[in-house]
Scaffold this active site. Structure first.
Site, PDB file in Angstrom:
ATOM      1  CE  LYS A  49      -3.308  14.016  26.754  1.00 14.80           C
ATOM      2  NZ  LYS A  49      -4.517  15.055  25.746  1.00 14.80           N
ATOM      3  CE  LYS A  93     -12.374  14.092  21.442  1.00 16.90           C
ATOM      4  NZ  LYS A  93     -11.743  14.841  22.047  1.00 16.90           N
ATOM      5  CE  LYS A 103      -8.261   9.199  27.586  1.00 14.01           C
ATOM      6  NZ  LYS A 103      -9.405   9.604  27.196  1.00 14.01           N
TER       7      LYS A 103
HETATM    8  P1  ATP Z   1      -7.823  12.924  23.619  1.00 12.50           P
HETATM    9  O1  ATP Z   1      -6.749  12.118  23.483  1.00 12.50           O
HETATM   10  O2  ATP Z   1      -7.519  14.194  22.502  1.00 12.50           O
HETATM   11  O3  ATP Z   1      -7.137  13.111  25.306  1.00 12.50           O
HETATM   12  P2  ATP Z   1     -10.052  12.170  24.361  1.00 12.50           P
HETATM   13  O4  ATP Z   1     -10.682  11.020  23.422  1.00 12.50           O
HETATM   14  O5  ATP Z   1      -9.891  12.028  26.212  1.00 12.50           O
HETATM   15  O6  ATP Z   1      -9.463  13.035  23.817  1.00 12.50           O
HETATM   16  P3  ATP Z   1     -11.334  14.980  25.533  1.00 12.50           P
HETATM   17  O7  ATP Z   1     -11.944  15.751  24.370  1.00 12.50           O
HETATM   18  O8  ATP Z   1     -10.123  14.596  26.108  1.00 12.50           O
HETATM   19  O9  ATP Z   1     -11.215  13.015  24.986  1.00 12.50           O
HETATM   20  O10 ATP Z   1     -12.330  14.268  26.589  1.00 12.50           O
HETATM   21  C1  ATP Z   1     -13.986  14.525  26.501  1.00 12.50           C
HETATM   22  C2  ATP Z   1     -14.732  13.496  27.543  1.00 12.50           C
HETATM   23  O11 ATP Z   1     -14.584  12.269  27.505  1.00 12.50           O
HETATM   24  C3  ATP Z   1     -14.567  13.620  28.321  1.00 12.50           C
HETATM   25  O12 ATP Z   1     -14.966  13.664  29.954  1.00 12.50           O
HETATM   26  C4  ATP Z   1     -13.513  11.978  28.733  1.00 12.50           C
HETATM   27  O13 ATP Z   1     -13.502  11.896  31.100  1.00 12.50           O
HETATM   28  C5  ATP Z   1     -14.092  11.989  28.257  1.00 12.50           C
HETATM   29  N1  ATP Z   1     -14.120  10.143  27.541  1.00 12.50           N
HETATM   30  C6  ATP Z   1     -12.473   9.779  27.248  1.00 12.50           C
HETATM   31  N2  ATP Z   1     -12.188   9.193  26.843  1.00 12.50           N
HETATM   32  C7  ATP Z   1     -12.906   8.070  27.506  1.00 12.50           C
HETATM   33  C8  ATP Z   1     -12.929   6.877  27.117  1.00 12.50           C
HETATM   34  N3  ATP Z   1     -12.116   6.281  26.391  1.00 12.50           N
HETATM   35  N4  ATP Z   1     -14.083   6.558  28.108  1.00 12.50           N
HETATM   36  C9  ATP Z   1     -15.268   7.269  29.040  1.00 12.50           C
HETATM   37  N5  ATP Z   1     -15.332   8.633  29.116  1.00 12.50           N
HETATM   38  C10 ATP Z   1     -13.652   9.024  28.111  1.00 12.50           C
END
Ligand code: ATP
Ligand code: LTN
Length: 328
Positions: A111, A196, A193
């Site tokens: 990040k 968001k 991955k």
């Molecule tokens: P950001 O991109 O803002 O970091 P994010 O999409 O990674 O957000 P989070 O709110 O950080 O989402 O994560 C919420 C949950 O979703 C966490 O338990 C995280 O491990 C899970 N998660 C996030 N992205 C994935 C993915 N691509 N596959 C499986 N689990 C995920």
């Protein structure tokens, strides 16, 4: 009863990775473990946000979690900033984690490379996450695979805190990561991955995408040219990602699923259909909740009061253990 705690950031629209890697499991397990879930709005501040957007995304995320199946009468759902003890314990955790440990966090490296402004909060983020977890005497933290390193840090920090204080003030938690769906990749860049905060609209299936959009995104997913369906994450990341999504959506093993397909077309069509069916009830429930924000606000208010009861006792215990003078 085992206590589970997990968090999700109101940083954008909830996607299939969040759902398959984390939220669905929270829903499935809420009756078997004492479950506490938190919309971590303080974490979202680590990267500057428009205040109105953050406020509306926070409420929308809570509505979506209820639409996904979290039952307010069964689990505790609240917003992190409504329980000020999170910031209180975070300071103690910042003073327990080392600069070296925080410097090794992969998410910080990713990040900070992607943002012009790197806040101090982005660096100390895992200490706040450790506080979130440790405030609730958490036994298990259900998360996706990307959170492994952060939970490991929370364990190390809790252990160090206990050793310094000479007593078991904090419960040392374990992570639980689902066997299938723990790492859903971006459909356009299967090396990254699904996320968001990555700007990849075509590579990200949103939980609220309509069926046509879901179908289009999955049919255009990047695969490769040899047209052989095989589960091999290193060699065939795009195809393996589709098999993981289909496996997670249908409860089948992705490797075994590969034997059912000879070409990419049918694999994509079945994956799209399975995802559309999986998300349909969530979208229907969300449509009802979105017109009635007061219901969700009430759920969050009750959730914060329940959470605060536990959190204030833990923070008080930790502050005394570390040598802070009691106010009364
Ligand atoms: P950001 O991109 O803002 O970091 P994010 O999409 O990674 O957000 P989070 O709110 O950080 O989402 O994560 C919420 C949950 O979703 C966490 O338990 C995280 O491990 C899970 N998660 C996030 N992205 C994935 C993915 N691509 N596959 C499986 N689990 C995920
Ligand atoms: N860092 C996590 C979100 C998060 C979390 C938590 C997850 C904040 N606090 C406590 C589990 C437990 C993320 O980026 N996915």
């Amino acid at each position: 009863m085992t206590r589970a705690f997990s968090g999700i950031q109101p940083t954008g629209d909830v996607h299939l990775g969040n759902y398959l890697g984390a939220v669905r499991r929270w829903v499935d397990d809420q009756h078997d473990v004492d479950s506490i879930f938190c919309v971590v709005d303080l974490h979202a501040l680590t990267i500057p946000k428009d205040p109105e957007v953050l406020r509306s995304k926070t409420l929308q995320l809570a509505q979506l979690l209820v639409a996904c199946g979290l039952e307010p009468e069964t689990c505790t759902l609240f917003v992190q900033s409504h329980v000020p003890e999170h910031s209180g314990l975070a300071w103690l955790m910042e003073c327990t984690a080392s600069f070296g440990e925080l410097s090794r966090m992969v998410q910080f490296k990713d990040k900070s490379d992607r943002n012009d402004f790197v806040s101090a909060g982005l660096f100390t983020y895992p200490a706040l996450q450790a506080a979130d977890i440790l405030l609730y005497d958490t036994d298990v933290v259900p998360v996706g695979d990307d959170q492994r390193q952060h939970i490991e840090l929370a364990r190390d920090v809790a252990t160090r805190f206990n050793n310094r204080c000479g007593s078991d003030v904090l419960v040392v938690p374990e992570h639980v990561i689902p066997p299938v769906g723990a790492r859903i990749m971006d459909l356009q860049n299967p090396g990254d991955k699904m996320s968001k905060s990555l700007d990849s609209p075509q590579g990200t299936v949103l939980v609220l995408d309509d069926p046509k959009t879901i179908e289009k995104k999955i049919k255009r997913a990047v695969t490769d040219t040899d047209n052989e369906v095989r589960f091999d994450v290193a060699d065939k990341p795009g195809v393996s990602n589709l098999l993981s999504i289909l496996g997670a959506a249908t409860g089948r093993d992705p490797e075994a699923l590969a034997d059912d397909y000879e070409m990419y077309g049918p694999l994509k069509a079945d994956t799209a259909e399975a995802v559309v069916e999986l998300l349909r009830p969530v979208q229907q429930r969300f449509a009802d909740l979105v017109d009635d924000p007061a219901t969700t606000t009430q759920i969050l208010s009750t959730g914060a009061a329940k959470a605060r009861e536990i959190a204030s006792a833990t923070l008080d215990r930790a502050q005394r253990a570390v040598g802070l003078l009691s106010p009364s």
